[in-house]
Enzyme design. Structure first.
Site, PDB file in Angstrom:
ATOM      1  N   CYS A  31       0.841  -1.201   0.000  1.00 49.82           N
ATOM      2  CA  CYS A  31       0.000   0.000   0.000  1.00 49.82           C
ATOM      3  C   CYS A  31       0.877   1.253   0.000  1.00 49.82           C
ATOM      4  CB  CYS A  31      -0.913   0.010   1.215  1.00 49.82           C
ATOM      5  SG  CYS A  31      -1.902   1.506   1.361  1.00 49.82           S
TER       6      CYS A  31
ATOM      7  N   CYS B  37      -1.523   5.716   7.002  1.00 48.90           N
ATOM      8  CA  CYS B  37      -2.881   5.288   7.347  1.00 48.90           C
ATOM      9  C   CYS B  37      -2.848   4.321   8.519  1.00 48.90           C
ATOM     10  CB  CYS B  37      -3.512   4.623   6.125  1.00 48.90           C
ATOM     11  SG  CYS B  37      -5.046   3.746   6.463  1.00 48.90           S
TER      12      CYS B  37
ATOM     13  N   CYS C 128      -7.476   1.441  -2.231  1.00 49.46           N
ATOM     14  CA  CYS C 128      -7.251   0.769  -0.956  1.00 49.46           C
ATOM     15  C   CYS C 128      -7.186  -0.724  -1.258  1.00 49.46           C
ATOM     16  CB  CYS C 128      -8.371   1.075   0.031  1.00 49.46           C
ATOM     17  SG  CYS C 128      -8.261   0.111   1.570  1.00 49.46           S
TER      18      CYS C 128
ATOM     19  N   GLN D 164     -21.826  -8.059   7.284  1.00 44.37           N
ATOM     20  CA  GLN D 164     -20.411  -8.372   7.438  1.00 44.37           C
ATOM     21  C   GLN D 164     -19.599  -7.850   6.249  1.00 44.37           C
ATOM     22  OE1 GLN D 164     -18.824  -9.674   9.936  1.00 44.37           O
ATOM     23  NE2 GLN D 164     -20.181 -11.002  11.116  1.00 44.37           N
TER      24      GLN D 164
ATOM     25  N   GLU E 280     -32.386  -9.408  19.879  1.00 48.30           N
ATOM     26  CA  GLU E 280     -31.507  -8.272  19.578  1.00 48.30           C
ATOM     27  C   GLU E 280     -32.139  -7.017  20.165  1.00 48.30           C
ATOM     28  OE1 GLU E 280     -28.918  -5.743  18.675  1.00 48.30           O
ATOM     29  OE2 GLU E 280     -28.480  -7.710  17.833  1.00 48.30           O
TER      30      GLU E 280
ATOM     31  N   CYS F 141     -15.017 -11.427  18.857  1.00 49.61           N
ATOM     32  CA  CYS F 141     -14.129 -10.528  18.126  1.00 49.61           C
ATOM     33  C   CYS F 141     -13.002 -10.026  19.015  1.00 49.61           C
ATOM     34  CB  CYS F 141     -14.919  -9.332  17.609  1.00 49.61           C
ATOM     35  SG  CYS F 141     -15.597  -8.309  18.917  1.00 49.61           S
TER      36      CYS F 141
END
Length: 544
Positions: free
Chosen positions: A115, A121, A251, A375, A425, A500
């Site tokens: 990159c 970044c 990107c 996702q 939820e 996660c």
């Protein structure tokens, strides 16, 4: 996986998930304390001093860890196994931070980051590490957290590889290497009274990280802040530690079509004289360009986030976008007049085309709206959900509860293999999306309800609903303690934990193990290559 529960989990699950979202939608923050004005006495190094150190590990932020006369230094860009020359930039009592000046001896895992703006970044933290090295380090990060935080016994099939000091994560508070061998871990746990001899026979197997065949161009969504220069509109990434926008043409973790759409919007907007939003003054129109790409169907959605409802030259702008990007199926506007870092405002309207685009994960179809969560790596999402279904061990007769169901992605995957699935939820808009997705797929064995899992699930139990399997997919902060209590009261045969955050996973597994469950296996899944983020799926079974 839900982080404070914003509308349709947009800033929640997405925030923890993105790896690159820190650069796509905001500034990367370390949360470090300010340096003390007075120097700390007695340290072996001082600010601005140059020294040569060996890098013996890497912390959870992807920084190399070395020691200067026993004092720990964190070095951005350095890899385990390297010898580097550094300049000390900041010192604390137990550790400090240094800038990489020269690589005296390079790691075998060092590669050239492809990159062009990688050094500026903050979205990708470990592009300079080989992909095989990344996968090995992420597995070790999971192992270390299970051992150190969860006090859990982990089966290490290859002690030499898995406990190699060059790959071991570190405790950032102390700078101490934290990985231990099976035997030392077993003895420590027995001495601490956490496990007895019989318990240590049930070691957790941590499988190799499930990576990608092609770990580039995997993101299906871009959120690009817009600014202005003398040459027109710019859009790309916030520079590290600031809100200064670095213009970006490509990107390498974004789908190529996302780059093309952003470039065209900037070009057309500049030609039409569209103004960019200024955070300091609160003036200017265009704040963000959000692009969503459906990998399976090829459909694309463009969302213009504006500081006001009126768009100058709206028809000409839309016409030019449609002509330049024929595969865009939806052009929407989101109005956000608030002086805030939050991307979306409350009002969204369709400027042209449909209000949703469609995509598939496996055989399940999903409708994607401007603000709904989906996702960002569809290839690895199918891998992650496939492992979740495998760990659930479904035969078609089970009742399953999905405790953090979002828009129903995991619920609908499970419903293909279970008798009945219940999803809960706390975000009402997410439940609306979940119900719509169930209808879209003609799945009638799924029921969704709005509320906190720890409130809704006990009510279901009172109604006679008994779960054979409970699946949890919480935010980075992990499961609510009351939900863990609820799981222990419900006593399902299995619990599948999708995580996660390895540290909160380890903490919650400890609670469930103390309550009568045994963690059998954990599989790390690389959802975000070239970032420090790692997902994991854990399978637990009830001991009795």
């Amino acid at each position: 996986m839900k982080f404070g529960r914003p509308s349709t989990r947009q800033s929640g699950k997405e925030t923890r998930q993105n790896g690159a979202s820190a650069s796509l939608s905001g500034v990367r923050s370390k949360g470090r304390a300010r340096e003390s004005a007075a120097p700390i006495e007695g340290l072996p190094v001082s600010k601005n001093e140059e020294t040569i150190i060996d890098i013996i590990g890497m912390n959870h932020d992807g920084e190399g860890v070395g020691r200067a006369n026993g004092y720990t230094l964190f070095v951005q860009g350095a890899l385990p196994g390297e010898t580097v020359r550094v300049r000390v930039m900041k010192t604390k009592k137990q550790y400090g931070y240094a800038k990489l000046l020269e690589i005296v001896k390079a790691s075998p895992d060092r590669v050239s980051a492809p990159c062009p703006i990688y050094d500026q970044c903050g979205g990708c933290q470990i592009q300079h590490m080989s992909y095989a090295g990344q996968l090995a380090w992420k597995r070790q990060l999971v192992i270390d957290n299970l051992q150190r935080i969860g006090k859990l016994n982990v089966m290490v099939e290859d002690e030499t590889q898995a406990n190699h000091s060059e790959q071991s994560p570190f405790d950032e508070r102390t700078g101490e290497q934290t990985v231990q061998t099976n035997e030392s871990n077993r003895i420590r746990l027995q001495l601490e009274g956490v496990m007895d001899e019989e318990d240590t026979e049930h070691a957790i197997r941590v499988l190799p990280t499930m990576g990608m065949d092609e770990p580039w161009r995997y993101r299906n969504k871009a959120q690009v802040p817009i600014g202005v220069t003398e040459g027109g509109l710019v859009g790309g990434f916030y520079a590290k530690g600031s809100h200064r926008i670095i213009d970006m043409e490509t990107c390498l973790i974004q789908h190529e079509h996302n780059d093309e759409v952003v470039a065209k919007v900037k070009e057309i907007g500049s030609h039409l004289g569209i103004s960019a939003y200024n955070e300091e003054t609160g003036r200017g129109l265009l704040r963000h360009v959000v692009v969503k790409k459906a990998f399976r169907t090829g459909e694309m959605m463009l969302v213009l986030v504006t500081n006001g409802r009126d768009i100058p030259h709206q028809d000409e702008w839309i016409g030019s976008i449609r002509e330049a990007i024929p595969h865009v199926a939806s052009i929407c506007q989101n109005v956000n007049k608030k002086q805030t870092n939050v991307i979306f405002g409350d009002e969204t309207r369709v400027l042209w085309g449909r209000d949703v685009i469609y995509d598939y994960i496996g055989d399940v179809q999903f409708a994607i709206s401007p603000r709904s969560f989906y996702q960002v790596n569809p290839v690895q999402t199918e891998v992650l959900y496939g492992k979740t279904v495998e760990y659930a061990g479904l035969s078609g007769k089970e009742t399953v509860i999905d405790a953090y169901c979002g828009i129903g992605t995991i619920s609908l995957f499970l419903a293909q293999h279970a008798d009945q699935v219940y999803g809960v939820e706390i975000v009402p808009e997410a439940i609306e999306d979940a119900r719509s997705n169930a209808l879209l797929n003609e799945m009638r064995n799924v029921k969704f309800e709005v509320g906190a899992s720890e409130d809704v699930i006990p009510r279901w139990k009172e109604q006679g609903i008994e779960a054979d399997v409970i699946v949890v997919d919480p935010p980075r902060k992990g499961c609510d303690p009351r939900l863990l209590d609820t799981i222990l009261e419900m006593k399902p045969e299995r619990v599948v934990y999708v995580s996660c955050n390895p540290s909160t996973l380890a903490r919650d597994l400890r609670v469930l193990e103390d309550g009568g469950y045994r963690t059998v296996e954990v599989t790390p899944v690389d959802m975000f290559p070239h970032t420090v983020h790692v997902e994991s799926v854990a399978m637990l079974v009830r001991e009795d």
